[in-house]
Design an enzyme around this catalytic site. Structure first.
Site, PDB file in Angstrom:
ATOM      1  N   LEU A 190      70.006  58.360  63.306  1.00  0.00           N
ATOM      2  CA  LEU A 190      70.824  57.786  62.432  1.00  0.00           C
ATOM      3  C   LEU A 190      69.975  56.876  61.762  1.00  0.00           C
ATOM      4  O   LEU A 190      70.548  55.462  61.568  1.00  0.00           O
ATOM      5  CB  LEU A 190      72.237  57.748  62.969  1.00  0.00           C
ATOM      6  CG  LEU A 190      73.095  58.558  62.888  1.00  0.00           C
ATOM      7  CD1 LEU A 190      74.319  58.104  63.527  1.00  0.00           C
ATOM      8  CD2 LEU A 190      72.960  59.076  61.821  1.00  0.00           C
ATOM      9  N   GLY A 191      68.806  55.518  63.056  1.00  0.00           N
ATOM     10  CA  GLY A 191      68.027  54.794  62.737  1.00  0.00           C
ATOM     11  C   GLY A 191      67.130  54.805  63.290  1.00  0.00           C
ATOM     12  O   GLY A 191      66.745  55.474  64.229  1.00  0.00           O
ATOM     13  N   HIS A 249      72.467  47.665  66.524  1.00  0.00           N
ATOM     14  CA  HIS A 249      71.877  48.227  67.525  1.00  0.00           C
ATOM     15  C   HIS A 249      69.755  47.767  67.415  1.00  0.00           C
ATOM     16  O   HIS A 249      69.335  47.850  68.275  1.00  0.00           O
ATOM     17  CB  HIS A 249      72.053  49.574  67.940  1.00  0.00           C
ATOM     18  CG  HIS A 249      71.088  50.098  68.843  1.00  0.00           C
ATOM     19  ND1 HIS A 249      71.813  51.203  69.830  1.00  0.00           N
ATOM     20  CD2 HIS A 249      69.908  51.715  68.287  1.00  0.00           C
ATOM     21  CE1 HIS A 249      71.192  51.493  70.770  1.00  0.00           C
ATOM     22  NE2 HIS A 249      69.558  51.719  69.830  1.00  0.00           N
ATOM     23  N   GLU A 250      69.536  48.390  65.525  1.00  0.00           N
ATOM     24  CA  GLU A 250      68.040  48.525  65.662  1.00  0.00           C
ATOM     25  C   GLU A 250      68.003  47.305  65.512  1.00  0.00           C
ATOM     26  O   GLU A 250      66.392  47.408  65.812  1.00  0.00           O
ATOM     27  CB  GLU A 250      67.892  49.187  64.299  1.00  0.00           C
ATOM     28  CG  GLU A 250      68.961  51.031  64.661  1.00  0.00           C
ATOM     29  CD  GLU A 250      67.915  51.866  65.146  1.00  0.00           C
ATOM     30  OE1 GLU A 250      67.071  51.816  66.046  1.00  0.00           O
ATOM     31  OE2 GLU A 250      68.451  52.461  66.101  1.00  0.00           O
ATOM     32  N   HIS A 253      66.191  46.120  69.013  1.00  0.00           N
ATOM     33  CA  HIS A 253      65.116  46.867  69.621  1.00  0.00           C
ATOM     34  C   HIS A 253      64.323  45.933  68.427  1.00  0.00           C
ATOM     35  O   HIS A 253      62.986  45.713  69.180  1.00  0.00           O
ATOM     36  CB  HIS A 253      65.313  48.364  68.839  1.00  0.00           C
ATOM     37  CG  HIS A 253      65.587  49.986  69.197  1.00  0.00           C
ATOM     38  ND1 HIS A 253      65.448  49.335  70.551  1.00  0.00           N
ATOM     39  CD2 HIS A 253      66.654  50.507  68.679  1.00  0.00           C
ATOM     40  CE1 HIS A 253      66.079  50.247  71.301  1.00  0.00           C
ATOM     41  NE2 HIS A 253      66.769  51.212  70.386  1.00  0.00           N
ATOM     42  N   HIS A 259      67.220  49.990  75.214  1.00  0.00           N
ATOM     43  CA  HIS A 259      68.565  50.562  75.215  1.00  0.00           C
ATOM     44  C   HIS A 259      68.844  50.444  76.486  1.00  0.00           C
ATOM     45  O   HIS A 259      68.058  50.300  77.686  1.00  0.00           O
ATOM     46  CB  HIS A 259      68.435  52.484  75.200  1.00  0.00           C
ATOM     47  CG  HIS A 259      67.693  52.422  74.120  1.00  0.00           C
ATOM     48  ND1 HIS A 259      66.903  53.898  73.898  1.00  0.00           N
ATOM     49  CD2 HIS A 259      68.790  52.441  72.635  1.00  0.00           C
ATOM     50  CE1 HIS A 259      67.217  53.586  72.648  1.00  0.00           C
ATOM     51  NE2 HIS A 259      68.067  53.330  71.704  1.00  0.00           N
ATOM     52  N   TRP A 261      70.022  52.044  79.219  1.00  0.00           N
ATOM     53  CA  TRP A 261      69.823  53.130  80.202  1.00  0.00           C
ATOM     54  C   TRP A 261      68.651  53.416  80.333  1.00  0.00           C
ATOM     55  O   TRP A 261      68.109  54.109  81.479  1.00  0.00           O
ATOM     56  CB  TRP A 261      70.727  54.194  80.280  1.00  0.00           C
ATOM     57  CG  TRP A 261      69.686  55.775  79.003  1.00  0.00           C
ATOM     58  CD1 TRP A 261      69.020  56.183  79.174  1.00  0.00           C
ATOM     59  CD2 TRP A 261      70.354  55.332  77.950  1.00  0.00           C
ATOM     60  NE1 TRP A 261      68.469  56.605  78.008  1.00  0.00           N
ATOM     61  CE2 TRP A 261      69.511  55.886  77.357  1.00  0.00           C
ATOM     62  CE3 TRP A 261      71.648  54.048  76.466  1.00  0.00           C
ATOM     63  CZ2 TRP A 261      69.811  56.065  75.703  1.00  0.00           C
ATOM     64  CZ3 TRP A 261      70.883  54.432  75.342  1.00  0.00           C
ATOM     65  CH2 TRP A 261      69.818  55.265  74.820  1.00  0.00           C
TER      66      TRP A 261
END
Ligand code: ZN
Ligand code: CA
Length: 429
Positions: A190-191, A249-250, A253, A259, A261
């Protein structure tokens, strides 16, 4: 996660449940070992900088260009979705999202306003007025291929659209990232985004060609809030990503966040102290009982509220203080030219208009004069890669800096007084 990637191509029935990924970042890093080392190195450099730097807390504003690359009319998404995605970025990064009330009280002291904002660029790389949106028609049906190359959309030679200068604009490409499996489109990724590049220890082989691939890619069906296509189904499994948070979210980054986790079990970390450990991504769920790792000295539950998890967008609503520090430090070092203080994209002039601070001559042979109407508090110099060159606290209105020992070329000088902070692109001859 790489094994799921290969499973995808041979056992399509498992594709959607087992392999559908919010973002291609982990697979990309696994695939490219050099990049992984470099990415970790870059992030380590940022941490080192954080340790020695007092955090600023002013608004940092990022000019954005959205490149829509489409093969059909559905992919040619409406302006309204793009404007909305920018609003969503601002809302979530400024913690003005209405669902902050859903952040569990155990995270109250962690969840913060990052004071990072976004605006569509108003000036293009040639100094012309722009909407900050480009549209390119292509014959490519998808921009992901079996070798997991997600850069095709970033070059006109491969049916995509070339980036605007990656140091001055956050480039976001919106395109089709689905894979056609047995006649059905599976939105596989998705990205995707690269972490900050240009760190001093970027490995050999990372050429300017790679640097032009810096930026964010988002699948067209999940760009913007309430995207009418955002319910994705494959093999009887359905997910919805309708809150514009794939892009949130992207961009995380892009500003240096891993991430939550740590892309591994409890022994792996995202390198950020205040994010609780987690042994796995949250698989589009909102499981408030999930507590997969023991945190010390206080055991937090897994933070499914965090934008850097793969939890459902319905329960994502927070960045932490530690994440804020990483992102702001990226912007104030490696990505410094990006935050020009306006939406012009810094293409023609990154000095603030109507500033009372004057820097001259430019170009200079090394001796640079700085005059201000009030006392100058700080002067910081950075190389084009974001490496700190000098730092002064002059505490006078007029001063000069001697850059004769600095390598010739472009440097950035950040000057701060009580009223303003300006960033000057200085040429040393
Ligand atoms: Zn990711
Ligand atoms: Ca825990």
């Amino acid at each position: 996660m790489k094994k799921f990637l290969f499973t995808a191509f041979f056992i399509p029935v498992f594709v959607f449940s087992q392999t559908q990924q919010k973002c291609g970042n982990s697979q990309y890093l696994n695939k490219n070992k050099n990049l992984k080392t470099a990415s970790e190195q870059t992030i380590n450099d940022i941490y080192e900088t954080i340790k020695t730097k007092t955090q600023s807390d002013t608004i940092l504003k990022i000019p954005v260009v959205v490149h829509v690359v489409y093969e059909n009319t559905q992919e040619n998404i409406n302006d309204s979705l793009i404007l909305n995605q920018i609003e969503v970025l601002n809302r979530d990064y400024r913690r003005q999202n209405p669902d902050t009330i859903n952040t569990r009280s155990v995270f109250d002291s962690l969840a913060v306003d990052t004071k990072i904002e976004f605006c569509l660029a108003t000036t293009d790389p040639f100094g012309q007025p722009t909407s900050g949106i480009t549209r390119t028609q292509t014959t490519e049906t998808s921009f992901i291929d079996l070798s997991f190359n997600l850069d095709k959309v970033k070059s006109s030679t491969t049916g995509g659209k070339d980036a605007w200068p990656v140091d001055k604009y956050l480039n976001i490409w919106v395109c089709d990232l689905s894979i056609n499996i047995l006649g059905t489109n599976a939105p596989f990724v998705l990205g995707f985004a690269y972490p900050p590049v240009g760190a001093p220890n970027w490995p050999p082989g990372s050429t300017p060609t790679n640097q032009m691939f810096d930026g964010v890619v988002v699948h067209y069906e999940v760009f913007g809030e309430n995207n009418p296509l955002s319910t994705l189904s494959f093999s009887g499994i359905t997910i919805t990503a309708n809150k514009g948070r794939i892009c949130v979210h992207e961009v995380g980054h892009y500003l240096g966040l891993r991430h939550i986790w740590g892309d591994g079990d409890c022994s792996q970390d995202d390198g950020i102290l205040d994010t609780p450990k987690s042994d796995s991504q949250s698989d589009f769920q909102c499981d408030f009982t999930k507590n997969s790792c023991l945190d010390l000295p206080f055991d937090f539950p897994d933070m499914i509220e965090n934008y850097m998890d793969y939890s459902s967008e319905d329960c994502q609503n927070s960045f932490t203080k530690g994440q804020k520090n990483i992102m702001r430090t990226s912007l104030e070092t490696i990505r410094l030219p990006l935050i020009s203080g306006s939406c012009s994209g810094g293409a023609t002039n990154i000095e603030k208009e109507n500033s009372f601070i004057k820097v001259y001559p430019n170009p200079s042979k090394g001796l640079i004069n700085i005059n201000s109407d009030i006392k100058i508090e700080e002067i910081e110099g950075f190389s084009i890669e974001g490496k700190k060159l000098f730092y002064y606290k002059p505490n006078t209105k007029n001063t000069n800096i001697n850059c004769k020992k600095i390598t010739k070329g472009i440097i950035f000088i950040k000057i701060k007084n009580k009223k303003e902070t300006i960033l000057v692109k200085q040429i040393i001859k």
